[in-house]
Write a protein that holds these residues in place. Structure first.
Motif, mmCIF file in Angstrom:
data_model
loop_
_atom_site.group_PDB
_atom_site.id
_atom_site.type_symbol
_atom_site.label_atom_id
_atom_site.label_comp_id
_atom_site.label_asym_id
_atom_site.label_seq_id
_atom_site.Cartn_x
_atom_site.Cartn_y
_atom_site.Cartn_z
ATOM 1 N N LEU A 141 5.775 10.705 -7.137
ATOM 2 C CA LEU A 141 7.037 9.547 -7.782
ATOM 3 C C LEU A 141 6.586 9.456 -8.579
ATOM 4 O O LEU A 141 5.531 7.968 -8.703
ATOM 5 C CB LEU A 141 7.222 9.352 -6.374
ATOM 6 N N THR B 167 2.777 8.127 0.354
ATOM 7 C CA THR B 167 2.267 7.708 1.093
ATOM 8 C C THR B 167 3.145 8.924 2.015
ATOM 9 O O THR B 167 4.688 8.071 2.867
ATOM 10 C CB THR B 167 2.187 7.103 2.241
ATOM 11 N N THR C 31 5.835 5.103 -14.326
ATOM 12 C CA THR C 31 4.889 4.010 -13.361
ATOM 13 C C THR C 31 4.422 5.414 -12.125
ATOM 14 O O THR C 31 5.828 6.688 -12.714
ATOM 15 C CB THR C 31 5.336 3.521 -12.268
ATOM 16 N N SER C 32 3.903 5.592 -11.911
ATOM 17 C CA SER C 32 3.268 7.384 -11.000
ATOM 18 C C SER C 32 2.810 6.535 -9.993
ATOM 19 O O SER C 32 2.476 5.513 -10.154
ATOM 20 C CB SER C 32 2.313 7.841 -11.487
ATOM 21 N N PHE C 33 3.612 7.179 -8.873
ATOM 22 C CA PHE C 33 2.490 7.000 -7.441
ATOM 23 C C PHE C 33 2.575 7.753 -6.429
ATOM 24 O O PHE C 33 3.218 8.716 -6.675
ATOM 25 C CB PHE C 33 3.868 5.509 -7.029
ATOM 26 N N ALA D 168 6.310 7.166 4.644
ATOM 27 C CA ALA D 168 6.822 5.560 4.414
ATOM 28 C C ALA D 168 7.983 5.807 3.547
ATOM 29 O O ALA D 168 7.469 6.203 2.657
ATOM 30 C CB ALA D 168 5.767 4.522 3.542
ATOM 31 N N ALA D 169 9.145 4.983 3.808
ATOM 32 C CA ALA D 169 10.345 5.331 3.271
ATOM 33 C C ALA D 169 9.616 4.806 2.438
ATOM 34 O O ALA D 169 9.649 3.186 1.428
ATOM 35 C CB ALA D 169 11.772 4.698 3.922
ATOM 36 N N VAL D 170 10.326 5.307 1.092
ATOM 37 C CA VAL D 170 10.409 4.536 -0.754
ATOM 38 C C VAL D 170 11.686 3.720 -1.022
ATOM 39 O O VAL D 170 12.227 5.189 -1.221
ATOM 40 C CB VAL D 170 9.561 4.712 -1.536
ATOM 41 N N PRO D 171 12.104 2.774 -0.874
ATOM 42 C CA PRO D 171 13.349 2.314 -1.851
ATOM 43 C C PRO D 171 13.520 3.153 -2.987
ATOM 44 O O PRO D 171 13.042 2.624 -4.473
ATOM 45 C CB PRO D 171 13.590 0.697 -1.894
ATOM 46 N N TRP E 243 14.601 8.000 -11.653
ATOM 47 C CA TRP E 243 13.098 8.367 -10.799
ATOM 48 C C TRP E 243 13.189 9.775 -10.979
ATOM 49 O O TRP E 243 14.186 10.652 -10.397
ATOM 50 C CB TRP E 243 13.106 8.119 -9.075
ATOM 51 N N ASP F 61 0.548 -1.762 0.129
ATOM 52 C CA ASP F 61 0.607 0.118 -0.203
ATOM 53 C C ASP F 61 0.573 1.474 -0.522
ATOM 54 O O ASP F 61 0.171 2.401 -0.550
ATOM 55 C CB ASP F 61 -0.418 0.011 1.073
ATOM 56 N N ARG F 62 2.267 1.192 0.925
ATOM 57 C CA ARG F 62 2.629 2.729 0.782
ATOM 58 C C ARG F 62 3.717 2.586 -0.354
ATOM 59 O O ARG F 62 4.815 2.856 -0.324
ATOM 60 C CB ARG F 62 3.204 2.221 2.206
ATOM 61 N N LEU F 63 4.543 1.265 -1.296
ATOM 62 C CA LEU F 63 5.254 1.540 -1.850
ATOM 63 C C LEU F 63 4.699 1.827 -3.638
ATOM 64 O O LEU F 63 3.449 1.102 -3.227
ATOM 65 C CB LEU F 63 5.770 0.164 -2.152
ATOM 66 N N PRO F 64 5.728 2.278 -4.284
ATOM 67 C CA PRO F 64 5.143 2.048 -5.834
ATOM 68 C C PRO F 64 4.741 1.014 -5.915
ATOM 69 O O PRO F 64 5.030 -0.079 -6.011
ATOM 70 C CB PRO F 64 6.401 2.969 -6.869
#
Lengths: 469, 246
Positions: B156, B171, B166-168, B174-177, B184, A162-165
């Motif tokens: 992002l 949150t 991709t698009s996002f 929340a750390a995104v790698p 990116w 839910d919290r990642l692409p």
């Protein structure tokens, strides 16, 4: 480009390749070792390069993002990752047990064993969903067991966090999964529905208890789409001795609309661990598939294509398991009324919550088997009746309500055991304002509040106006 | 190293102070400022002083369209933005105006590109509101990571090795790698004028060691920031919108 140099004895970032344990279309698995790191470890190396499936790369990227975020006994522990620019790999804890795939030659399994497996898998799914992840590829080869009995889910290449692409969703826009286990909504491209995993578990339970896959093995889109309107053969049609409670649970998992399945994996685990408490609907007795007209109606029902999309965690928080501890003694009447009021208010805001009413029958430590006699049995029934009577004004759908008379020498411990075993989210418990018993024996509610891992609400009877005292 | 990114401060002293304090508490070691220090808000002088101090301490900076408008043209701006820039010109001293005039449109820092709007033509001030604009920007730079602002809504984007976008919507917290196998583009939320329905100030932290980006939201004293805008006689909507994040 990466040079494929995988053979026994080669070292990658200090990890020594010991033996190849699996070679699949998407990845290779190696058993590895590294000085200073204890325990068995696996290295997953994706198959990339000429002619590789793009899904293999994206799936590997998804797993690379998701696995390090996961904790707990129901997933393999993440150890290290190597990046794509040099040498892509993931190192994780190796679970030393065969997957459920090994059980296929023994199918069908005894019903109680299927239920036990189901409980453990549902508990693992509940844990995963609470970490914001829908697995989306629940099937026997992705389920292992620790020596302690906990189910471990592996392979997060198709999962949604839910919290990642969601790289899968964006990159392919076609459903990915394993044909026999894929939920109807997954076939429509919906990837954030936690109850998709309950559907897949339903397929597994059906298969393991009958020996037959409910929707066959067709891998064509047309063949897979049939499950949107064509219901599976009821298990009782295949095995006449199939328990109605198990059919009720399995067919509920296989409902086409996610909203008609169990609201959460924890609630499914609850049903599987309390067969006697499962409310039987017409599903439980079915011996034939739905009629032609029902199937046709489903086929042209456009509602099914417009399903609600809610984030994973929202679905979970709206469907908690609430336990209410009720003292049925006469002196508890005022606090019970207050407890009923608080319970009603809480459930009003949570339409998918389920309520477990608890009462503890104190057994003496000396004559522990006295409850087995007739008097003890009658006491049990009496308490159950009174619990149900207490809950009657709530007017809850029978599927949302269960009553349990627990036994033990220590009421607080009995309640705490129930809370842990059944993944209860919230406990409501009454406390007496003051009593001789509490001063002498200590308070049950205080002990529950202190030791429970979940939220606990302590309810007291309304204050008595001073003049009336 | 932990890098803190701030975009679209827009002369909102209260929001900027709250974000700087939060980033300091998180252990941020480097500061990147992605433009639009002024415009809309009531404290351009204070904010510019702080920005110049940060620059002297080694922060990386780029120019925003509102910053460019102070010494240039307000063409293409809506009436409220134009009124705010005209007022800002009277507020800023020569050192601040000279400082803004000298800022670059973009800046490269290792494998990272910093730009206020996007990379394909930074001076056109194109808004990255979808994968199309994001793809145009990503194809205009070899940088692994692009950081920008301008849109005031966090997003992002990524471009895979097979050229898929991709698009996002991130949150907060929340750390995104930011996987090394793809490129990116991070669009930051605004420090001083969030427009995604959440009034909390937005900034981001990037951990170069872990390769993880965290979008952060910080509640701040909106009442004071809004009262300052009203007191200066700026358009009332510029104050009201801060309460609703619009």
């Amino acid at each position: 480009m990466v040079k494929p140099l995988h053979e026994t004895g080669v070292e990658i970032d200090g990890f020594r390749l010991e033996a190849m344990v699996h070679r699949g279309g998407m990845a290779m698995l190696w058993r590895v070792s590294k000085p200073g790191l204890e325990g068995p470890m696996l290295m997953k190396v994706p198959r990339i390069g000429e002619g590789a499936d793009p899904a293999a790369i994206v799936g590997f990227e998804m797993e690379q993002m998701i696995l390090p975020k996961l904790n707990g006994p129901h997933v393999p522990k993440f150890i290290a990752a190597g990046d794509f620019a040099r040498q892509p790999y993931l190192v994780m804890e190796a679970i030393d047990s065969p997957s459920l795939l090994k059980r296929l030659p023994q199918l069908p399994l005894p019903y109680d064993e299927v239920a036990r497996l189901g409980v453990r898998i549902a508990e693992a799914l509940d844990d995963l969903h609470r970490q914001h992840v829908v697995h989306l590829d629940v099937k026997p080869s992705n389920i292992l067991f620790r020596s302690g009995g906990e189910a471990v889910l592996i392979d997060f290449g198709l999962s949604h966090h839910d919290r990642l692409p969601d790289l899968m969703q964006e990159e392919f826009r076609v459903p990915f999964g394993t044909a026999p286990y894929m939920s109807p909504e997954q076939l429509r491209g919906i990837r954030n529905e936690p109850r998709s995993d309950l559907f897949a578990l339903g397929v597994l339970l059906y298969f393991f208890s009958t020996g037959v896959r409910p929707f066959g093995e067709s891998e064509t889109m047309r063949g897979m789409r049939r499950r949107l309107w064509r219901d599976p053969m009821p298990p009782r049609a295949l095995r006449p001795d199939y328990p109605p409670w198990l059919q009720e649970i399995v067919l509920r998992c296989l409902e086409v609309e996610a909203g008609r399945r169990h609201p959460t994996a924890a609630q499914l685990a609850f049903d599987l661990s309390h067969p006697g408490e499962v409310k039987l609907s017409s599903r439980s007795e079915k011996r034939e598939r739905d009629s032609f007209t029902t199937v046709m109606r489903r086929r042209f029902n456009t509602d099914l294509t417009a399903q609600r999309r809610a984030p994973v965690t929202e679905q979970l928080t709206s469907a908690p398991i609430v336990a209410v501890a009720v003292d049925v003694g006469a002196e508890a009447a005022p606090v019970n009324a207050a407890l009923l009021d608080v319970t009603a208010r809480m459930l009003a805001t949570l339409p998918d919550a389920r309520l477990a009413c608890l009462n503890v029958l104190k057994s003496s430590a000396i004559a522990i088997d006295s409850t087995l006699d007739k008097e003890g049995h009658n006491k049990q029934i009496d308490r159950l009746v009174r619990l149900k009577d207490w809950a009657a004004p709530l007017k809850l759908d029978e599927r949302r309500l269960t009553a349990h008379v627990l036994e033990g020498t220590d009421p607080a411990a009995a309640i705490l055991d129930f809370v842990t075993a059944n993944r209860v989210d919230h406990v409501l418990i009454g406390a007496r304002r003051d009593s001789f018993r509490r001063r002498v024996l200590g308070s049950v509610s205080a002990k529950v509040a202190t030791e429970a891992a979940c939220s606990v609400t302590i309810v007291r009877a309304p204050r008595v106006p001073l003049g009336d005292a | 190293m932990l890098i803190a990114f701030f975009a679209d401060i827009h002369a909102n002293r209260q929001a900027f102070e709250a974000c700087l304090a939060h980033a300091r508490d998180q252990g941020a070691e480097r500061t990147v400022l992605l433009g639009d220090y002024v415009g809309y808000g009531a404290d351009p002088d204070w904010v510019m002083q702080r920005v110049m101090d940060l620059a002297a301490d080694g922060a990386a900076l780029v120019l925003g369209n509102h910053d460019a408008a102070v010494g240039g043209s307000t063409n293409g701006m809506n009436i409220e933005a134009r009124v705010a820039i005209e007022w800002t010109r009277t507020e800023l001293g020569k050192p601040a105006r000279d400082f803004l005039d000298a800022l670059p449109l973009s800046r490269t820092d290792g494998d990272r590109l910093y730009v206020h709007s996007e990379a394909s033509d930074p001076k056109k001030w194109i808004y990255v509101t979808g994968t199309l604009e994001a793809a145009n920007s990503l194809s205009a730079t070899p940088a692994h990571l692009t950081f920008c602002g301008h849109v005031h809504r966090p997003a992002l984007y990524s471009l895979s090795a097979t050229a898929k976008m991709t698009s996002f919507t991130p949150t907060a917290g929340a750390a995104v790698p930011l996987l090394p196998g793809r490129r990116w583009l991070a669009v930051l939320g605004a420090v001083g004028q969030p427009r995604d329905g959440n009034p909390a100030a937005a900034y981001a932290l990037y951990d170069t060691g872990r390769g993880e980006l965290t979008y952060v939201r910080v509640p701040y004293d909106v009442e004071t920031a809004a009262a300052r805008i009203r007191k200066q006689g700026l358009p009332v909507w510029l104050a009201d919108r801060l309460f609703v994040g619009k």
